[in-house]
Structures are given as structure tokens and as C-alpha cells.
Write a protein that holds these residues in place. Sequence first.
Motif, PDB file in Angstrom:
ATOM      1  N   LEU A   1       0.818  -1.214   0.000  1.00  0.00           N
ATOM      2  CA  LEU A   1       0.000   0.000   0.000  1.00  0.00           C
ATOM      3  C   LEU A   1       0.856   1.271   0.000  1.00  0.00           C
ATOM      4  N   PHE A   2       2.073   1.152   0.493  1.00  0.00           N
ATOM      5  CA  PHE A   2       2.952   2.325   0.562  1.00  0.00           C
ATOM      6  C   PHE A   2       3.300   2.855  -0.820  1.00  0.00           C
TER       7      PHE A   2
ATOM      8  N   HIS B   1       1.571   3.359  -3.304  1.00  0.00           N
ATOM      9  CA  HIS B   1       0.581   4.321  -3.808  1.00  0.00           C
ATOM     10  C   HIS B   1       0.897   5.748  -3.366  1.00  0.00           C
ATOM     11  N   GLN B   2       1.582   5.895  -2.233  1.00  0.00           N
ATOM     12  CA  GLN B   2       1.885   7.236  -1.733  1.00  0.00           C
ATOM     13  C   GLN B   2       2.817   7.994  -2.663  1.00  0.00           C
ATOM     14  N   ALA B   3       3.594   7.277  -3.475  1.00  0.00           N
ATOM     15  CA  ALA B   3       4.512   7.943  -4.396  1.00  0.00           C
ATOM     16  C   ALA B   3       3.773   8.675  -5.510  1.00  0.00           C
ATOM     17  N   ASP B   4       2.527   8.269  -5.770  1.00  0.00           N
ATOM     18  CA  ASP B   4       1.765   8.925  -6.833  1.00  0.00           C
ATOM     19  C   ASP B   4       1.437  10.376  -6.497  1.00  0.00           C
ATOM     20  N   GLU B   5       1.481  10.719  -5.243  1.00  0.00           N
ATOM     21  CA  GLU B   5       1.141  12.072  -4.828  1.00  0.00           C
ATOM     22  C   GLU B   5       2.362  12.972  -4.699  1.00  0.00           C
ATOM     23  N   THR B   6       3.516  12.500  -5.177  1.00  0.00           N
ATOM     24  CA  THR B   6       4.753  13.271  -5.108  1.00  0.00           C
ATOM     25  C   THR B   6       5.222  13.625  -6.516  1.00  0.00           C
TER      26      THR B   6
ATOM     27  N   TYR C   1      -4.991   0.867  -8.722  1.00  0.00           N
ATOM     28  CA  TYR C   1      -4.647   1.601  -7.498  1.00  0.00           C
ATOM     29  C   TYR C   1      -3.384   2.441  -7.677  1.00  0.00           C
ATOM     30  N   TYR C   2      -2.506   2.040  -8.617  1.00  0.00           N
ATOM     31  CA  TYR C   2      -1.223   2.719  -8.786  1.00  0.00           C
ATOM     32  C   TYR C   2      -1.191   3.519 -10.091  1.00  0.00           C
TER      33      TYR C   2
ATOM     34  N   GLY D   1       3.695   5.093  -8.570  1.00  0.00           N
ATOM     35  CA  GLY D   1       3.330   3.971  -7.727  1.00  0.00           C
ATOM     36  C   GLY D   1       3.751   2.646  -8.332  1.00  0.00           C
TER      37      GLY D   1
END
Length: 417
Positions: free
Chosen positions: A32-33, A35-40, A126-127, A131
Amino acid sequence: MKTKFVILINRIQEHLWFRPFVFCLLSVAAALFAHQADETSLNELVPQIKTESIEDLLDILSASMLVIAIFAVGSMLSAYSAAGRTATPRSFKIIITDDVSQYALSTFIGAFIFSIVATVALSNGYYNKAGKFILFVITLIFFTAVILIFLRWVDRISRLGRLEHTILQVEKVAEKSISKYIKNPLRNALPIVGEFIGGQAILAHKTGYVQNINMEALQELAESLDLKMRLNCLPGKFVNENFEIVHIRSTGDSEITQEVEKKINQTIEIGHTRLFDEDPRFGLITLTEIASRALSPGINDPGTAIQIIGCHEKLFYLWNNPEKTENDLLYDRLEIPQIEMCDFFDDAFKPISRDGAGFMEVMLRLQKAFCALEKINHNAIKTASKQHSEYAFKRAQIAMDMEEDLEILEKASLFRK
């Protein structure tokens, strides 16, 4: 509270499911972590990774890890069973906590869970670009970790459960427990001196082995009720519901109620088996059980008994150069007994003297061990060495017929010198 929490964590970590469970949580978090890269800003920096390539890697990971995990569990159970048959059932607790095997099993199961979670997330979009790239990197890291850990685990599983490896593991645990005892035999409490006049006995509420004593909780209870306490047991002691585990004396006006008795019993953990970490005698007993089994007529392996005698000699030499003893008096309202050196020697050598009395090589090695231990600068060890040297020789006199063998033993024995 802190001591009780530490004890609880230690008991949980001994279970085989604990590390795989932790790794499963970490693997889900890793999937799940990404996916957080998509917001950077990584979306603009990383290359495009095809979804199909990641899915192929995850399919390989999920298909292989489940098979390997099942194979690992089967191999570990076989090793545990072999350890119980060739050594002693008491060694099972040590073998099952083998770090390499637990980390290997945890990694295999964690990789399988990661691949399932990542596949589901990837299939549902999701990615995004960043991501997928992070997921691809994490997947490669999992592949690398699995390969390296598998190679290391194959080497370990080839030795896990073998008698020599089991002896080494038991010796390490015994050394750790004995070193801890030598460093702080009184557990930061007072020694038992004289009679405990006016004391009231507190009986145990359970039958079993004392596994742990929460000294901190006992001290707090004694301070709150203005009590003095003298413990009548240590970890490893078998108690029953008529056994006086503690004697208490009120130095104020406090009344000893059933609630106080209940609280005292709650600070003394009693279970079905003995534990190695708090019981310095249990490691010696377990090693000696391995030697006794090796000396049984059905196995007839005096070499293992000789190896165990060497282990015992090494462990008793911990008293030769002890670490700095802790003299901090933290529990000034508690008196605690100490383990007599003769008890340590009885645990280590008496069964071997009995079961190995007919083996010349075993009895000779015993006498050499006593001569070596007698040189330790410790009066109780010197006395016990002489006593057990005589005991072993008397056992040999009963079991051996050859006068020449007895003459050799007599010359090597310590009590004649």
C-alpha cells in the motif's frame, strides 16, 4: 507494569506465528505504501513500468512463495521432531526459536501476502506511474531477499535438529541464563539472613513451576502496605497449593487480607513447564538429559556424554571470571534465596555419574573435569568438585569389574589428592 510487559513480549516472541504475523503486516504496508509515491513529484522523474511486467513478477512470487512456505514448515517440523527424539523434549523450546528459520518462514509468507495484495491493488488501478515504479522496486527487493534468505536457510535447515547443533543451542541459552544469574544472584534484593520472626505464610494458588517473579510489583506492594517479604521460591521451583511461596511481616498496622494474598500470587507466574531465561539450572538439566539419553543401552553413545561434560565445564568456568556483580539494592523490602552450588553440580553431574558409571572414558572425563573445576577461585565450586569426584568414583566402583580401570580412575580422581 514495565517488567510484566517485557515478560509478555518475550513469551509472545517464542511462538512460531509471531514473526510471520509481523512480516505479513509489513508486506501489506509495503504494497500500500507504493501508492503514496503517486502524490509526489516522482511521477515526472521515474520511467514508465508496464503493468504486465509487474503482474508477471507478482504471479511468479505468489506461485512460488506458497509452495516454499509449505516446504519450509514441513522441514522445520521434521527438524523439531528429530531434536526431540535425538536430544530431549526440553530442547524443543530452544529449537523452535531459531532465528534463521523463523526469519525465512516469515519472509516466504510475507512475500506471498505482498504479492496477493499488490496484484489485487494493481488490477484495480490503485497505482499510477510513480506507484508502479515503487511497486516494481519493492517487488525486486522481495525477490532478492527471498533468494538470499532461502540460501541461508537451506544451510541452517541441514543442521537444525541435528544433535550437535541442538547441544550448541542449549549451551548458548544456558550460558546466557547462568551469566545473568552470576551477575545478579540476588535480583537487586536482600539476602536471607537469620529467622523471619513473626512472619505469615502465603500459599501458592496454583500447582506448577515458578516461571517468573515480578520483583518490581512485589516491592511496590510491600511499600504500599508497609510489609517485609521473604521469598521461599525461585524460577524453576515446583510448587503446589500447600507450598509457602512467600513469608510476609507487617511493620505497620496493615492487615493481611485475602486480597493481599491474591496480589502476591499474581506477581509470581506459575506455569506447566520451566523456562530457560529466568532459570539458570534448567539449561544444565537439559544438557544432562541429552547425556543420559546418549548413555542409555539403546543408544550407547558415550561420545555425546563426553561432549556434554565439556559443555558443563565451560559453563562452570563462567564463575572463574564473572562480570561485575550488580550490587544496587532496588528492593529493600524483599529477601530472596540463592541457589546453592551443590544444586548446580547435582543438576550437571550426578545423572552422568549414575548413567555413565560403566563407561571408563566417560568417568575418566568426569574426573578430569572435576580437577579442572577445582582450580577455579571459588570455595563452593572447590568443595562441590571434591564431593562429586568421590561420588563418581564410588559409582564406578559399583559398575566396573576391571581393577586396572579403577586404579586409573583413582589416580585421576580429585578426592584422593
